[in-house]
Design a protein around this motif. Structure first.
Motif, mmCIF file in Angstrom:
data_model
loop_
_atom_site.group_PDB
_atom_site.id
_atom_site.type_symbol
_atom_site.label_atom_id
_atom_site.label_comp_id
_atom_site.label_asym_id
_atom_site.label_seq_id
_atom_site.Cartn_x
_atom_site.Cartn_y
_atom_site.Cartn_z
ATOM 1 N N LEU B 52 85.831 37.377 71.254
ATOM 2 C CA LEU B 52 84.580 37.901 71.186
ATOM 3 C C LEU B 52 83.963 38.359 72.506
ATOM 4 O O LEU B 52 83.033 38.889 72.766
ATOM 5 N N LEU B 54 83.194 36.699 75.006
ATOM 6 C CA LEU B 54 82.189 35.822 75.506
ATOM 7 C C LEU B 54 82.852 35.036 76.689
ATOM 8 O O LEU B 54 82.090 34.600 77.513
ATOM 9 N N TYR B 74 80.291 47.890 72.897
ATOM 10 C CA TYR B 74 79.088 47.465 71.746
ATOM 11 C C TYR B 74 79.609 48.383 70.422
ATOM 12 O O TYR B 74 78.932 47.903 69.393
ATOM 13 N N LYS B 77 81.494 45.646 68.716
ATOM 14 C CA LYS B 77 80.663 44.460 68.353
ATOM 15 C C LYS B 77 79.839 44.810 67.289
ATOM 16 O O LYS B 77 79.459 43.803 66.444
ATOM 17 N N LYS B 78 79.490 46.170 67.018
ATOM 18 C CA LYS B 78 78.635 46.492 65.946
ATOM 19 C C LYS B 78 79.191 46.043 64.731
ATOM 20 O O LYS B 78 78.592 46.081 63.477
ATOM 21 N N ILE B 82 78.853 36.941 63.579
ATOM 22 C CA ILE B 82 79.435 35.895 64.073
ATOM 23 C C ILE B 82 78.494 34.719 63.820
ATOM 24 O O ILE B 82 77.242 34.752 63.658
ATOM 25 N N GLY B 104 67.984 43.434 63.616
ATOM 26 C CA GLY B 104 67.702 44.638 64.514
ATOM 27 C C GLY B 104 68.406 44.658 65.854
ATOM 28 O O GLY B 104 68.247 46.008 66.356
ATOM 29 N N LEU B 105 69.453 43.837 66.016
ATOM 30 C CA LEU B 105 70.007 44.083 67.293
ATOM 31 C C LEU B 105 71.356 44.826 67.015
ATOM 32 O O LEU B 105 71.887 45.606 67.909
ATOM 33 N N TYR B 106 71.268 45.217 65.682
ATOM 34 C CA TYR B 106 72.638 46.077 65.365
ATOM 35 C C TYR B 106 72.085 47.312 64.723
ATOM 36 O O TYR B 106 72.610 48.434 64.923
ATOM 37 N N LYS B 108 69.192 50.047 64.188
ATOM 38 C CA LYS B 108 67.740 50.322 64.782
ATOM 39 C C LYS B 108 66.900 51.076 63.653
ATOM 40 O O LYS B 108 65.789 50.953 63.925
#
Lengths: 391, 313
Positions: B52, B54, B74, B77-78, B82, B104-106, B108
């Motif tokens: 990931l 991280l 990103y 990541k979309k 996880i 909402g983080l993915y 919009k």
């Protein structure tokens, strides 16, 4: 925008305790600032001094002096004028001042002698005696001037009486005018001074838990995995924090407008107070952001809020005026932004006796701006460390 | 040909002197449920964190859907969801607000997001709890919320890191069924656990890791074929002569026989009808016996044979 909006959704959960906190503080703040105003009022009130006289001269000049003083103060007739009795009367506050006119007072005046022609005894723990002294000195100075200008004794006594009375006639008007402004400035001084404590404690308590929520390790991992850049999220959180702090500052400004009227708040003095408090609010915002960078428990947060709020208040002249603090304490205080905020307030209001100067005002604002830069650097460092630790 | 969902090549991760991941290689195909099985501290979570981005790593290459993975990818990541071992939700937000926030983080677009949030709530069965705050939810419901937050944006790759730790059996079954359903809907799943039964139940392929190394990789049947032990026969019997134990040991496919506490244990390395042959022999010698049990090897047996220790050590 998603993070920014969520910041305020979370803020709502802490709003009730925040409102209680701020309301109590605002009430106390108003009370304290009112108290400050009343203290100033009483200082300017005309006051009389209970005094006794031992007149060993009994001449026209000594009677004229007594006549003048009796018009302004309260002459107390005593049963016993011995030294011991006089001290007892002063100790029990029956009198505050004893004027001793020695034999030869008039003669000394006429011969041009000016030094030590009268003597006195007074309570040293009371300011009243000093005011009485001022009146006596003012009278004698004036009388000496006329005598020095070749006035006869009776002419000089009459002229002195007229001059002193004329001065006294004009004084009340000017005092009333000055007092009006002083009351407002004094109130605003207290308000803006105590505001520093409210902002520091209140914002740490209200905003830091929101930041800590966002920075919880589990959430950080999930947020770091998302397709929204970490920087975008940090900006959202930072903007939320800044908005919150500025909103709190605006509320306190509105309260100040209500208390001290817009025309005073938008006067030059008022605007200087406002700008000073705004710059200081940015300092507090950054302090809040730094504290929020650490994963603290609620108890630790309360402790830090109290340490910062009360600590800076005592060290930087909010609760105890700066001029009562020792030099060693002041050396330490200079490393805190609150010190410069309070110092600026004192300079604007003249409370500390420091002569007002715009250049000094901007110097102090500049020092606060340096603190902002330093705090911002610490915030960036703390944030980087937090992100490293999060994984 | 489809790119692998995840490709890990020669991955090395050190924590100072400790080698957490040791030249690990993995290739996870699209559409499978891939199990990462290993005891606590075996390097599963470190591997996931490296995948990931991280965590930075010392050596190796990681690509997801054919693209090299990096912290600022990103676009990759979309497509990833996880679900961590610990519940990661906001206590201050309701069930709906939590799912909406993470979605909402993915996503919009508000309309699409609203639909996705509804789908996620339906999927985990939290319809009746949408206005509840996490503190009001039971442990099982909280896990479901945790899953909903991770899958609401309909990712193509879902990583579940020990999602059933400290979960009651009923919720565990519900979670496992949900994972299978997500896979049926087209998602590739990476599932890490130290519970072999779960991995055996849902995973199409399994990698056994220990000390940061990939010890074995394959389907559960392929893994079981890797070990000698294929069948374990246990028979309750009062007593048996040593000569008969030796005789049973000589039967076809039998490679070990032990007798302890009135229990005869026979290990076979494959073949068919092993149980019938053993029982025929005992009957021919007129032994009377009680409970008879035959079992196939588990992943724990595989792990035990490969590493020399129990999976839950």
């Amino acid at each position: 925008m998603q993070v920014y909006k969520t910041f305020f959704k979370i803020a709502k959960k802490y709003l009730s305790s925040c409102i209680i906190y701020f309301s109590i503080f605002i009430v106390l703040l108003i009370a304290m600032s009112k108290l400050g105003t009343e203290t100033t009022n009483s200082r300017f009130e005309a006051d009389t001094v209970n005094f006794a006289v031992i007149d060993n001269d009994n001449t026209t000049a000594s009677e004229a002096l007594l006549d003048y003083l009796t018009g302004k103060h309260e002459l107390v007739t005593l049963d016993d004028y011995s030294n011991e009795s006089l001290q007892d009367y002063m100790y029990y506050e029956k009198i505050e001042y004893v004027l001793i006119i020695p034999d030869g007072y008039e003669a000394n005046l006429l011969s041009g002698k000016t030094e030590n022609i009268i003597s006195h005894s007074m309570r040293t723990d009371s300011a009243k005696g000093f005011f009485f002294n001022q009146d006596v000195n003012a009278y004698l100075d004036c009388l000496k001037l006329y005598l020095g200008a070749d006035y006869s004794l009776s002419e000089a006594l009459d002229a002195t009486k007229d001059t002193i009375e004329a001065t006294a006639d004009t004084k009340p008007e000017s005092i009333t005018f000055e007092e009006k402004n002083n009351n407002i400035v004094s109130g605003m001084t207290s308000y803006f001074q105590y505001m520093a404590y409210v902002m520091m404690s209140g914002l740490i308590i209200a905003v830091s838990p929101i930041l800590i929520t966002f920075h919880k390790r589990n959430l950080q991992e999930r947020l770091a995995c998302s397709s929204t850049a970490v920087r975008t999220q940090s900006i959202g959180i930072g903007l939320g924090c800044i908005t919150y702090c500025i909103a709190a500052w605006l509320i306190l400004m509105v309260v100040a407008m209500i208390l001290y009227r817009p025309e005073n708040m938008f006067s030059e003095t008022g605007l200087m107070f406002i700008l000073n408090s705004f710059v200081y609010t940015i300092c507090i915002t950054l302090i809040t952001l730094i504290i929020g960078s650490f994963n603290l428990e609620t108890n630790a947060l309360n402790l830090i809020s109290n340490v910062f709020g009360l600590g800076t208040s005592f060290l930087c002249g909010i609760f105890v005026p700066l001029w009562y603090l020792s030099d060693k304490v002041l050396i330490f205080s200079q490393f805190l932004p609150t010190y410069w905020y309070v110092k600026n307030i004192n300079m604007i209001s003249g409370a500390s006796g420091e002569a007002f100067s715009k250049a000094t005002y901007w110097n102090y604002i500049g020092i606060e701006a340096i603190f902002i830069a330093a705090l911002f650097a610490i915030f960036l460092l703390a944030n980087t460390q937090r992100k490293k630790k999060a994984i | 040909m489809n790119e692998p969902a995840v490709k890990v090549e020669n991955l090395v991760k050190r924590y100072k002197e400790i080698l957490a991941v040791d030249h690990l290689n993995l290739e996870i195909r699209q559409g499978e449920i891939f199990g990462l099985l290993g005891p606590n501290g075996s390097g599963k979570t470190t591997t996931i964190n490296c995948i990931l981005s991280l965590l930075s790593y010392d050596m190796g290459d990681i690509s997801i859907f054919g693209k090299p993975m990096a912290p600022n990818r990103y676009d990759i990541k979309k497509d990833i969801g996880i679900i961590m071992q610990n519940v990661a939700v906001f206590d201050e937000l309701t069930v709906y607000e939590n799912i909406d926030y993470f979605c909402g983080l993915y996503i919009k677009d508000k309309k699409i997001r609203a639909q996705y949030v509804e789908d996620a709530i339906d999927f985990v069965g939290l319809n009746d709890f949408r206005k509840f705050y996490p503190k009001k939810l039971s442990g099982g419901l909280l896990r479901r919320l945790n899953i909903a937050c991770g899958i609401a944006h309909k990712p193509k790759l879902i990583i579940l890191d020990e999602p059933t730790v400290a979960v009651d059996p009923q919720s565990r079954n519900s979670i496992l069924e949900g994972i299978q359903k997500l896979n049926e809907n087209g998602a590739t799943i990476i599932y890490t656990s130290h519970y072999m039964e779960e991995v055996e139940q849902i995973c199409t392929r399994i990698a056994i890791v220990d000390k940061g190394k990939n010890l074995a990789l394959g389907t559960k049947d392929e893994l079981k074929k890797l070990i000698k032990k294929r069948e374990i026969i246990t028979i309750d019997i009062l007593d048996i002569k040593d000569s008969d134990i030796a005789a049973i040991e000589n039967l076809p496919h039998v490679y070990d026989v032990t007798f302890e506490n009135h229990q005869l244990t026979i290990l076979c390395d494959g073949g068919q009808h092993n149980l019938i042959r053993v029982l025929d022999y005992l009957q021919s010698k007129e032994y009377s016996f009680g409970h008879v049990h035959s079992e196939l090897p588990t992943l724990n047996d595989v792990f035990l044979e490969i590493t020399g220790k129990e999976l839950r050590d």
